[in-house]
Scaffold this motif. Structure first.
Motif, mmCIF file in Angstrom:
data_model
loop_
_atom_site.group_PDB
_atom_site.id
_atom_site.type_symbol
_atom_site.label_atom_id
_atom_site.label_comp_id
_atom_site.label_asym_id
_atom_site.label_seq_id
_atom_site.Cartn_x
_atom_site.Cartn_y
_atom_site.Cartn_z
ATOM 1 N N LYS A 183 1.332 -0.857 0.178
ATOM 2 C CA LYS A 183 -0.433 -0.214 -0.195
ATOM 3 C C LYS A 183 1.340 1.437 0.124
ATOM 4 O O LYS A 183 0.790 2.369 -0.568
ATOM 5 C CB LYS A 183 -0.866 0.417 1.245
ATOM 6 N N ASN A 184 1.882 1.316 0.678
ATOM 7 C CA ASN A 184 2.707 2.599 1.015
ATOM 8 C C ASN A 184 3.610 2.688 -0.115
ATOM 9 O O ASN A 184 3.680 3.528 -0.764
ATOM 10 C CB ASN A 184 3.520 2.436 1.722
ATOM 11 N N ILE A 185 3.956 1.940 -0.819
ATOM 12 C CA ILE A 185 5.030 1.755 -1.842
ATOM 13 C C ILE A 185 3.633 2.105 -3.672
ATOM 14 O O ILE A 185 4.414 3.370 -4.025
ATOM 15 C CB ILE A 185 5.247 0.269 -2.805
ATOM 16 N N GLU A 218 0.952 4.011 -2.933
ATOM 17 C CA GLU A 218 0.377 5.564 -3.027
ATOM 18 C C GLU A 218 1.883 7.004 -3.419
ATOM 19 O O GLU A 218 1.412 7.524 -3.847
ATOM 20 C CB GLU A 218 0.613 5.725 -1.325
ATOM 21 N N LYS A 219 2.866 5.939 -2.989
ATOM 22 C CA LYS A 219 4.596 6.910 -3.084
ATOM 23 C C LYS A 219 4.199 6.527 -4.349
ATOM 24 O O LYS A 219 4.687 8.316 -5.218
ATOM 25 C CB LYS A 219 5.419 6.381 -3.131
ATOM 26 N N ILE A 220 3.828 6.154 -5.802
ATOM 27 C CA ILE A 220 4.008 5.949 -7.079
ATOM 28 C C ILE A 220 2.560 7.006 -7.398
ATOM 29 O O ILE A 220 2.879 7.572 -8.631
ATOM 30 C CB ILE A 220 4.008 4.629 -7.485
ATOM 31 N N ILE A 261 1.817 9.751 -6.304
ATOM 32 C CA ILE A 261 1.560 10.801 -5.600
ATOM 33 C C ILE A 261 2.079 11.356 -7.077
ATOM 34 O O ILE A 261 1.432 12.433 -7.687
ATOM 35 C CB ILE A 261 2.999 10.773 -4.430
ATOM 36 N N ASN A 262 2.410 10.810 -8.050
ATOM 37 C CA ASN A 262 2.735 11.943 -9.749
ATOM 38 C C ASN A 262 1.710 12.137 -9.950
ATOM 39 O O ASN A 262 0.923 11.252 -10.458
ATOM 40 C CB ASN A 262 3.417 10.536 -9.998
ATOM 41 N N TRP A 268 -1.251 9.338 -11.946
ATOM 42 C CA TRP A 268 -2.627 9.756 -11.227
ATOM 43 C C TRP A 268 -3.865 9.503 -12.104
ATOM 44 O O TRP A 268 -4.598 8.681 -11.952
ATOM 45 C CB TRP A 268 -2.262 10.135 -10.136
#
Length: 179
Positions: free
Chosen positions: A124-126, A128-130, A132-133, A137
């Motif tokens: 999930k965290n990985i 979400e970081k991806i 952010i772009n 998105w």
């Protein structure tokens, strides 16, 4: 179901999982075989209950390693079951097939679903970081909003490719045009 989640969250999930497992594993006589259909209700309410845990933030408080361990355990269990018997091979199939874990949902289908949920939660965290772009998105959001349309048109696209003798590499282009 939201009332049950707010009042007795863990007891509700555990009792629904228990009922799904019991109904799936108890042999009923032919005149009581309709009882297995209750697994549609219990299985899908379990999945909704897990969604409530995500919505109220309880799942996010769990250590990510727990999700990784559950994923490894569930897929290890499924691999073991598949190596022992062919009856566990079908996790998504058409109705009225001789080997089916989806219609009505079985314990194997529940384990596979929980494994898949934990697999995605462990990353999930990985993810979400991806996402952010903003450009990425936008692409993911656009695909997500049209994915069911693509699913509905894919058979038509393959039919067109077959009828006109086109190369299979035209499939994405035809999908974009039709969807």
């Amino acid at each position: 179901t939201i009332y049950l989640h707010k009042k007795y969250p863990y007891a509700t999930v555990l009792s629904l999982i228990t009922m799904t497992i019991l109904i799936d594993n108890i042999e009923f006589s032919l005149n009581l075989s309709y009882i297995k259909l209750f697994n549609y209700l219990f299985f899908w309410i379990v999945i909704h209950q897990i969604g409530y845990f995500f919505a109220d933030g309880k799942i996010q408080k769990i250590n990510l390693n727990v999700f990784r361990y559950i994923t490894i355990f569930t897929y290890g269990y499924l691999f073991y079951q598949m190596s022992m018997s062919n009856s566990y091979l079908s996790l998504a199939s058409y109705r009225l097939t001789s080997i089916n874990n989806e219609d009505p949902p079985t314990t194997t289908y529940l384990i596979a679903s929980i494994g898949l949920i934990c697999f995605f939660l462990s990353f999930k965290n990985i993810i979400e970081k991806i996402l952010i772009n903003p450009k990425l998105w936008l692409i993911i959001s656009h695909v997500h909003s049209n994915i069911y349309t693509v699913y509905l048109w894919h058979l038509f696209v393959f039919f067109i490719i077959y009828i006109y003798g086109l190369n299979i590499y035209f499939a994405p282009l035809i999908l974009l045009i039709t969807a």
